[in-house]
Motif scaffolding. Structure first.
Motif, PDB file in Angstrom:
ATOM      1  N   ALA B   8       5.478  10.531  -7.189  1.00  0.00           N
ATOM      2  CA  ALA B   8       5.714   9.173  -7.665  1.00  0.00           C
ATOM      3  C   ALA B   8       5.165   8.185  -6.643  1.00  0.00           C
ATOM      4  CB  ALA B   8       7.205   8.958  -7.883  1.00  0.00           C
ATOM      5  N   ASP B   9       5.382   8.468  -5.391  1.00  0.00           N
ATOM      6  CA  ASP B   9       4.913   7.597  -4.319  1.00  0.00           C
ATOM      7  C   ASP B   9       3.382   7.555  -4.299  1.00  0.00           C
ATOM      8  OD1 ASP B   9       5.329   5.936  -2.085  1.00  0.00           O
ATOM      9  OD2 ASP B   9       4.745   7.609  -0.778  1.00  0.00           O
ATOM     10  N   GLU B  10       2.768   8.742  -4.402  1.00  0.00           N
ATOM     11  CA  GLU B  10       1.304   8.827  -4.388  1.00  0.00           C
ATOM     12  C   GLU B  10       0.680   8.020  -5.516  1.00  0.00           C
ATOM     13  OE1 GLU B  10       0.123  12.935  -4.556  1.00  0.00           O
ATOM     14  OE2 GLU B  10       1.210  13.382  -2.681  1.00  0.00           O
ATOM     15  N   HIS B  11       1.385   7.979  -6.662  1.00  0.00           N
ATOM     16  CA  HIS B  11       0.809   7.310  -7.835  1.00  0.00           C
ATOM     17  C   HIS B  11       1.409   5.930  -8.068  1.00  0.00           C
ATOM     18  CE1 HIS B  11      -1.587  10.732  -9.206  1.00  0.00           C
ATOM     19  NE2 HIS B  11      -0.650  11.442  -8.618  1.00  0.00           N
ATOM     20  N   GLY B  12       2.175   5.449  -7.139  1.00  0.00           N
ATOM     21  CA  GLY B  12       2.760   4.111  -7.251  1.00  0.00           C
ATOM     22  C   GLY B  12       3.677   3.961  -8.454  1.00  0.00           C
TER      23      GLY B  12
END
Lengths: 235, 102
Positions: B8-12
């Protein structure tokens, strides 16, 4: 993600997106297991993971194995149990370095635990060099089969009182092992254990599985097992 | 859960909507227990609170060690050469296959 600066601002046009991942959820364990395997190899050791139900005779077999092989190879033992130092104490009484891992409730060992045990074994024994390191898993035929510890060989044991239906009932342990030991064969006259059934059903699951029958009450029945370990240690 | 939050963090992303997992029949993982554990853990995190889990169960196959044919897992003898030396392949995975997020 913003294509220009690479920041994490979501694209306002796209509210949901689907990401293909295809990554194992056991990835962290598998990575540590690979590292353990390299660590064992760097120590010159073949690592043997022993899996069975509680009471199949893993520790007793280790004691007898140590009596026979301690003079010709350097042996180390990592013991897994839910509680107590008892198994490690039995091995130490033979003059062999042993580390006890107590899981505090978990029904199997995993690769990070074994990694810790490996360093403890080096520290306690003051040695970086072994021929064979036995990892005695927590007594359980189910969950230990799922976790790679970084071993080179996996051995599954079934004792005669447990019954010859175990390969069919707990297939994963037999599919993922390289050798199957049928222990306590001195009790065959007293139990309805069919060697034929156990052998056939195990071979049907894993045709390459090496199957040995033994009893610590009969020294010569250990010859096959001892030769198997000698071959492993030579590699 | 760590893998999901990282993704989720990697893909904003601000929320995970669907999590697709593939579980092999020989993996030793019980799908119902996995779902129960997922629901419990997902509920504790604002990123995963709304997430639905979709499980695909995968079957192992068998390879004949004599003629190398790949056969169904339930068969006892090789359909081509009649050999009983059939070795299971696959069906032992626990894989995160796809994640939908917003």
């Amino acid at each position: 993600m913003c294509d220009i600066c690479g920041c994490h601002t979501p694209d306002p046009e796209q509210t949901t997106r689907t990401v293909d991942v295809h990554r194992s959820l056991l990835e962290a364990n598998t990575r540590q297991a690979e590292e353990n395997r390299r660590h064992f190899a760097a120590m010159g050791a073949v690592a043997v993971n022993m899996i069975s139900s509680p009471g199949a005779g893993k520790t007793t077999l280790l004691e007898h194995t140590i009596d026979i092989l301690a003079g010709e190879m350097r042996i180390g033992v990592i013991e897994g149990d839910i509680e107590t130092e008892r198994d490690a104490d039995r091995i130490r009484a033979k003059g062999i370095p042993a580390v006890q891992l107590t899981t505090g409730g978990a029904c199997h060992l995993d690769a990070p635990m074994v990694h810790k045990g490996l360093h403890q074994l080096q520290h306690d024994s003051g040695s970086d060099s072994f021929d064979v390191i036995f990892i005695e898993n927590v007594g359980n035929l189910v969950c230990p089969a799922t976790f790679d510890l970084g071993e080179h060989q996996r051995i599954v044991l079934v004792s005669v009182p447990e019954g010859s239906d175990k390969p069919a009932k707990y297939p994963r342990a037999f599919i993922s092992s390289q050798a199957f030991l049928i222990t306590k064969t001195d009790l065959l006259p007293y139990f309805d254990f069919s060697l034929d059934e156990a052998r056939k059903e195990a071979a049907a699951l894993n045709p390459g599985l090496k199957i040995l029958e033994l009893s610590v009450k009969n020294g010569s029945s250990l010859d096959g097992w001892i030769n198997y370990l000698r071959q492993l240690a030579k590699k | 859960m760590n893998q999901l939050c990282q993704l989720a963090d990697e893909h904003g992303a601000t929320a995970i909507i669907t999590v697709r997992v593939s579980i092999g029949r020989l993996s030793g993982i019980v799908a119902d227990s996995f779902s129960f554990g997922f629901e419990t853990l997902a509920g504790e995190n604002s990123l995963t609170k709304k997430a639905a889990l979709e499980i695909t169960l995968t079957e192992p196959v068998q390879r004949c060690l004599d003629c190398r044919l790949v056969a169904d897992f339930s068969t006892k003898t090789c359909p081509r050469c009649d050999s009983t030396r059939l070795s299971p392949e696959g069906g032992d995975e626990l894989v995160l296959t796809q994640v939908e997020m917003e």
